[in-house]
Every structure is written in structure tokens, then in C-alpha cells.
Enzyme design. Structure first.
Site, PDB file in Angstrom:
ATOM      1  N   GLY A  75     105.008  -4.859  69.504  1.00  0.00           N
ATOM      2  CA  GLY A  75     103.908  -5.593  68.870  1.00  0.00           C
ATOM      3  C   GLY A  75     103.456  -6.734  69.755  1.00  0.00           C
ATOM      4  O   GLY A  75     104.155  -7.096  70.716  1.00  0.00           O
ATOM      5  N   SER A  93      81.700  22.283  59.875  1.00  0.00           N
ATOM      6  CA  SER A  93      80.814  21.860  60.961  1.00  0.00           C
ATOM      7  C   SER A  93      80.910  22.821  62.135  1.00  0.00           C
ATOM      8  O   SER A  93      80.131  22.754  63.071  1.00  0.00           O
ATOM      9  CB  SER A  93      81.226  20.470  61.430  1.00  0.00           C
ATOM     10  OG  SER A  93      82.507  20.541  62.044  1.00  0.00           O
ATOM     11  N   GLY A  94      81.930  23.698  62.087  1.00  0.00           N
ATOM     12  CA  GLY A  94      82.182  24.558  63.243  1.00  0.00           C
ATOM     13  C   GLY A  94      83.212  23.936  64.163  1.00  0.00           C
ATOM     14  O   GLY A  94      83.687  24.563  65.097  1.00  0.00           O
ATOM     15  N   GLY A  95      83.574  22.680  63.901  1.00  0.00           N
ATOM     16  CA  GLY A  95      84.597  22.007  64.703  1.00  0.00           C
ATOM     17  C   GLY A  95      85.991  22.427  64.250  1.00  0.00           C
ATOM     18  O   GLY A  95      86.158  23.108  63.234  1.00  0.00           O
ATOM     19  N   VAL A  96      86.982  22.001  65.021  1.00  0.00           N
ATOM     20  CA  VAL A  96      88.352  22.457  64.774  1.00  0.00           C
ATOM     21  C   VAL A  96      88.892  21.943  63.431  1.00  0.00           C
ATOM     22  O   VAL A  96      89.471  22.703  62.648  1.00  0.00           O
ATOM     23  CB  VAL A  96      89.283  21.992  65.931  1.00  0.00           C
ATOM     24  CG1 VAL A  96      90.730  22.374  65.643  1.00  0.00           C
ATOM     25  CG2 VAL A  96      88.829  22.596  67.249  1.00  0.00           C
ATOM     26  N   ASP A  97      88.673  20.653  63.140  1.00  0.00           N
ATOM     27  CA  ASP A  97      89.315  20.071  61.957  1.00  0.00           C
ATOM     28  C   ASP A  97      88.810  20.706  60.654  1.00  0.00           C
ATOM     29  O   ASP A  97      89.599  21.132  59.809  1.00  0.00           O
ATOM     30  CB  ASP A  97      89.088  18.556  61.909  1.00  0.00           C
ATOM     31  CG  ASP A  97      89.561  17.879  63.178  1.00  0.00           C
ATOM     32  OD1 ASP A  97      90.362  18.502  63.900  1.00  0.00           O
ATOM     33  OD2 ASP A  97      89.129  16.749  63.455  1.00  0.00           O
ATOM     34  N   SER A  98      87.485  20.775  60.496  1.00  0.00           N
ATOM     35  CA  SER A  98      86.989  21.327  59.238  1.00  0.00           C
ATOM     36  C   SER A  98      87.295  22.822  59.146  1.00  0.00           C
ATOM     37  O   SER A  98      87.551  23.352  58.064  1.00  0.00           O
ATOM     38  CB  SER A  98      85.485  21.054  59.055  1.00  0.00           C
ATOM     39  OG  SER A  98      84.728  21.700  60.042  1.00  0.00           O
ATOM     40  N   CYS A 146     111.001  -2.843  72.223  1.00  0.00           N
ATOM     41  CA  CYS A 146     110.273  -4.031  72.681  1.00  0.00           C
ATOM     42  C   CYS A 146     110.298  -5.121  71.604  1.00  0.00           C
ATOM     43  O   CYS A 146     111.352  -5.653  71.297  1.00  0.00           O
ATOM     44  CB  CYS A 146     108.863  -3.639  73.125  1.00  0.00           C
ATOM     45  SG  CYS A 146     108.101  -4.887  74.150  1.00  0.00           S
ATOM     46  N   LYS A 195      95.855  15.458  66.070  1.00  0.00           N
ATOM     47  CA  LYS A 195      94.931  16.512  66.539  1.00  0.00           C
ATOM     48  C   LYS A 195      95.675  17.711  67.146  1.00  0.00           C
ATOM     49  O   LYS A 195      95.340  18.862  66.863  1.00  0.00           O
ATOM     50  CB  LYS A 195      93.991  15.897  67.580  1.00  0.00           C
ATOM     51  CG  LYS A 195      92.893  16.819  68.036  1.00  0.00           C
ATOM     52  CD  LYS A 195      91.713  16.715  67.129  1.00  0.00           C
ATOM     53  CE  LYS A 195      90.601  17.632  67.536  1.00  0.00           C
ATOM     54  NZ  LYS A 195      89.456  17.504  66.634  1.00  0.00           N
TER      55      LYS A 195
END
Ligand code: XMP
Length: 517
Positions: free
Chosen positions: A59, A227-232, A86, A373
């Protein structure tokens, strides 16, 4: 907090920039871990979470400062292994009766750690290890029961251990890749010292999530924006596997997609997965609203607002849907500790289709909110999505509109689409796709003079962009060979009518952004 049956590790966050990396490294070895800010961890929380081991993060504060963060004292009373990194090491020492000093002997960057005692934390390591340091303060007296197990030039207490209590402290950062054997050290802590079985796998996660989705949704209907993206896409396939026809996906085609993209999305989900899919072809509507608009922020607002209007309209047609699915990921969910270490905590809440959940008053289904991700990609593959699909580069919501500086016309979009497809084809042919975070073409609002055959031309300039990055927050331009750039420029100019010059963008982020608008 997860309701999975797995053994779990708790990471107490003191505000380090790299706390999330601890969670990733630990999960990579099959141990489920969660990050919680120090000021949300008290005795009741610890008992409810029931960690099998605890890691205290680094931190930005100094343990020597008044009112700086501390771990709840119940941490030391739970009888579970604790590793302080640390700042985490320093507060552990201070809280258990040792002391910490601010030192002029600051240490930033690579350092050599000399391992001076046999210890289970360093099992299988060499006598000298390359590690990554980033500290001003350092421990100058250990609490009772501790011994020194590693030293560096500037940190005489670089690694300490109380093996009886299973408390360990390291001044360096094992979670960053610059600590060459950092993953091994963390694995020694989780698997050897804390005795985790390491059974947190994607196959197990998939099974648990399917059960959890069924449990949450019951007989209800779910709407999911694709959306065509990986996540959705991964979220949709997972939910579909759980509840089948109760799920309806809505794909709003803004007309700002890349070449062939909408067809791919529709055929994958409608034909291959046999999902209820509403495909809204709204290209003309978006183009009409964007006519004459060149300001980047106005473009984004028009696209975002119109997208929500259309999505809402289509979703209403499904009738009786109570749930809205989103591909929210863990980095968007983690609460981050504010820099003064005070009680103000920023909660980052990310909406893939901004503003929708509030407006639609629906219950959210977010099956990816515990995943990073790379874990989403692994889950996608577990669900049978093709590797090429889950490894796709990110693509922004506003699509090609923000890769078309100046006014957007159908002609300019078509030129951009053709050129972008050739550029990506080149990258794949040369096997560079997976080395690159994102690559795309931008059509510039200038025309230049050229000569083709015996003819003078006056046509568009195209810029190529490619960057490496780990999270999109910072990025470096990709160092293509001149041969690659030359060959790609020639192909684009020869194959795309309307382009007579190609340039390559060599700006990093910062100072540039990845997208041009
Ligand atoms: P910048 O251009 O800010 O982009 O460096 C960082 C990353 O975010 C993506 N990006 C967006 N993604 N909606 C999105 O879903 C947006 O409005 C948007 N703007 C940028 C960009 O492609 C890059 O991956």
C-alpha cells in the site's frame, strides 16, 4: 462474497496498485481468492468469510504515520497462515510487537534476495533470487518468534517468518512478473503452508455458476445484450446452458461493426447455439442521427443513447422479463482503497450498456463478476466457444464511429471496413494476432495526392494502430517490422478503392489514447 463451496483465500487490500495481481497469481494455481479493502475486514467479516489463509497487500502509506491502515487484530487469532507483502509485512511487524523505520535507503526495482535460512516459503528456490522491490520504509526489528529468512542489500529483513504461527512477511512483491519465482513463492504459501487443494478450476466454476443462475432466475425470463465481444458472449452462452429458452439475447447492430461481424454473431448464436436472438439492424437509424456530427463526445452520446432506446424497446417486446444479464468482470467489482487510507471507498460499477439497469429496473444476472478477463476466456473455451473467438481483441461500444474522425458517411465506413479487414488478415497471416492487445485501422479526414499508374489520385489516408497492453490503461505501440508495414500498406492501397496513403501510429498511451477519439 462467493457462496461456492471452495476453500478460499482472503486478500486484505491496503491500496497497492498491484493488489489485483495477487488475486490473479493465487487463482492461477487453483486457489479461489477475493480482494477486500482493509477497512471492510473486521472480526465478523473474517468469521463469515472463513479464509484458509490471508495475504496482506502492499500500500502507499507509511506504517510510521499516524492513523495509517492496520489489519483487524482478529487476523492473528484465526490460526490460519498469513503472508504480509511490503506494507502488509510492515503492518504485521508493527502490530505484533516489532518496528518499522522510514529509511533514506529506498529500494525501487530489481533487487537480489539472498535466502539465508531453510524455510518452507522458499522451498525449491535458489540461494539468490531476483525480486522486485518498491519501498521507502523497512522493518528494523522483528516481533518475537520471527527469524530472518531472506536479505537484500537495502533490506536486512527482506523476508521473515514465524513458522510456528505460519506468519510470513516479504518486503518484495512476489505477485509481479519481475520477481522471477514469485508465482512459486505464492504457491508454496498456498499449497505447502496453507495446504490448499488447488481445486478451483473452470470446469468446477462452470458447474457452480449454472446452478447459481438456475437458483437466481427460477422460471423467470432473462434478457441479455450481446455486443459480439467476449464478455457478453461468454455470459450469454453460460446463461443459455443454465436456462435455455428462458434467455433472449438482443443484438443491436449499429452499422458501426467490422466487416462480416454481425453475420458471425448472428450465425454463432442463432444457428450454432440455437438461442432466442433478436437481431436489430439499426445501421440506417444510427447513420441518420450521426449525419454531420464530427465531435467525438457527441458521437459517443448519440450512439450510447440510441443504443439504450433501441435495446429497451426490443426488450419490452419480450414481455415479462425480470432479469437483465451483463458481462461485468471482477476488476470492475473490486472496491479500491482510497489513497489516504481513509474510510472513503470508491466502488467502481461498470455497466456494459451504460445506464440500462437503472432505467429498466430489472434484477441483474452477472455470472462473470468473480472472474478476471483471462479467466473469462478460459471459461469461454470450457463452454465450447472457439479459441479464435475467445481470444478476440477488445472492440469499443461505439465501434467504427470513433475510428472515423470527422463526419461519418456510409462510404467512409465501407472503405474503413475493407481496409481494416485486410490489416487484420495480414496480422493473422504473420501470426502476430495474439502478441497484440488491439489492432485497427482509422480513416483520416484528410485527402492526399498520389499517383497510380499514370493517373494522379486524390484520396483518403488510412492510419494503422496496434498496441500491446495488459489492461488497456497503459499501452505501447507494437514494433512491426518495416517489411510487414510495407506489405500491408501495399495490399490496402491496391485492394481498397479510395485509399492512396497508409501511415503507422507510433504513439504510446500515455500520452496518446488507444482509440483516436
Ligand atoms: P482508450 O482509447 O481510452 O481505450 O485508450 C482504452 C480501451 O477502451 C476501449 N474503449 C471503449 N470501450 N466503449 C467501450 O466499450 C467505449 O466507449 C470505449 N472507448 C474506448 C478501447 O478500444 C481500448 O480497448
Amino acid at each position: 462474497m462467493t457462496d461456492t463451496q471452495h476453500e478460499q483465500l482472503l486478500i486484505i487490500d491496503f491500496g497497492s496498485q498491484v493488489t489485483k495481481l495477487i488475486a490473479r497469481r493465487v487463482r492461477e494455481s487453483g486457489v479461489y481468492s477475493e480482494v477486500h479493502p482493509f477497512n471492510r475486514v473486521d472480526k465478523a467479516m473474517l468469521e463469515a468469510f472463513n479464509p484458509k489463509a490471508i495475504i496482506l497487500s502492499g500500500g502507499p502509506n507509511s506504517v510510521t504515520g499516524v492513523g495509517t491502515p492496520r489489519a483487524d487484530n482478529h487476523v492473528w487469532e484465526m490460526g490460519v497462515p498469513v503472508l504480509g507483502i511490503c506494507y502488509g509485512q510492515q503492518t504485521m511487524c508493527e502490530q505484533l510487537g516489532g518496528s518499522v523505520e522510514s529509511s533514506d535507503d529506498k529500494e525501487f526495482g530489481r533487487a537480489d534476495l539472498e535466502i539465508v535460512a531453510d524455510n518452507e516459503l522458499f522451498e525449491g528456490l535458489d540461494k539468490t533470487e531476483r525480486v522486485w522491490m518498491s519501498h521507502g520504509d523497512r522493518v528494523n526489528a522483528m516481533p518475537q518468534g520471527f527469524e530472518i529468512i531472506g536479505k537484500s542489500n537495502h533490506a536486512p529483513f527482506a523476508a521473515i517468518a514465524n513458522s510456528e504461527c505460519k506468519f510470513y512477511g516479504v518486503q518484495f512483491h512476489p505477485e509481479v512478473v519481475h520477481t522471477i519465482n514469485g508465482a512459486k513463492i505464492l504457491r508454496n504459501f498456498t499449497h505447502e503452508i496453507a495446504d490448499f487443494k488447488g481445486d478451483w478450476t473452470m470446469a468446477a466454476f462452470k458447474g457452480e455458476m449454472i446452478a447459481a443462475i438456475k437458483d437466481q432466475v427460477g422460471e423467470g425470463k432473462v434478457i441479455c445484450g450481446l455486443s459480439g465481444g467476449v464478455d457478453s458472449s461468454v455470459a450469454a452462452v453460460l446463461i443459455h446452458e443454465a436456462i435455455g429458452d428462458q434467455l433472449t439475447c438482443v443484438y443491436v447492430d449499429t452499422g458501426m461493426m467490422r466487416k462480416g461481424e454481425s453475420d458471425q454473431v448472428v450465425s454463432l448464436f442463432k444457428e450454432h447455439y440455437d438461442m432466442n436472438l433478436i437481431h436489430v439492424d439499426a445501421g440506417d437509424e444510427f447513420l441518420g442521427l450521426l449525419e454531420g456530427v464530427s465531435d467525438p463526445e457527441r458521437k459517443r452520446k448519440i450512439i450510447g443513447g440510441t443504443f439504450i432506446d433501441i435495446f429497451e424497446r426490443e426488450a419490452r417486446k419480450v414481455g415479462g422479463a425480470k432479469f437483465l444479464a451483463q458481462g461485468t468482470l471482477y476488476p470492475d467489482v473490486i472496491e479500491s482503497v482510497s489513497f489516504d487510507g481513509g474510510p472513503s471507498v470508491t466502488i467502481k460499477s461498470h455497466h456494459n450498456v451504460g445506464g440500462l439497469p437503472d432505467r429498466m429496473d430489472m434484477e441483474l444476472v452477472e455470472p462473470l463478476r468473480e472472474l478476471f478477463k483471462d479467466e473469462v476466456r478460459a471459461l469461454g473455451q470450457e463452454l465450447g466457444l472457439h479459441k479464435d473467438f475467445v481470444e478476440r481483441h477488445p472492440f469499443p461500444g461505439p465501434g467504427l464511429a470513433i475510428r472515423c474522425p470527422g463526419v461519418i458517411t456510409k462510404d467512409r465506413l465501407d472503405i474503413l471496413r475493407e481496409a481494416d479487414a485486410i490489416y487484420l488478415d495480414q496480422i493473422k497471416k504473420h501470426n502476430l494476432y495474439n502478441d497484440i492487445w488491439q489492432a485497427f485501422a482509422v480513416i483520416l479526414p484528410v485527402q492526399t495526392v498520389g499517383v497510380m499508374g499514370d493517373e494522379r489520385t486524390y484520396e483518403n489516408v488510412l492510419a494503422l494502430r496496434a498496441v500491446t497492453s495488459t489492461d488497456g490503461m497503459t499501452a505501447d505501440y507494437y514494433p512491426y517490422s518495416h517489411e510487414f508495414l510495407g506489405e500491408t500498406a501495399t495490399r490496402i492501397i491496391n485492394e481498397v478503392r479510395g485509399v492512396n496513403r497508409v501511415v503507422y501510429d507510433v504513439t504510446s498511451k500515455p500520452p496518446g489514447t488507444i482509440e483516436w477519439e
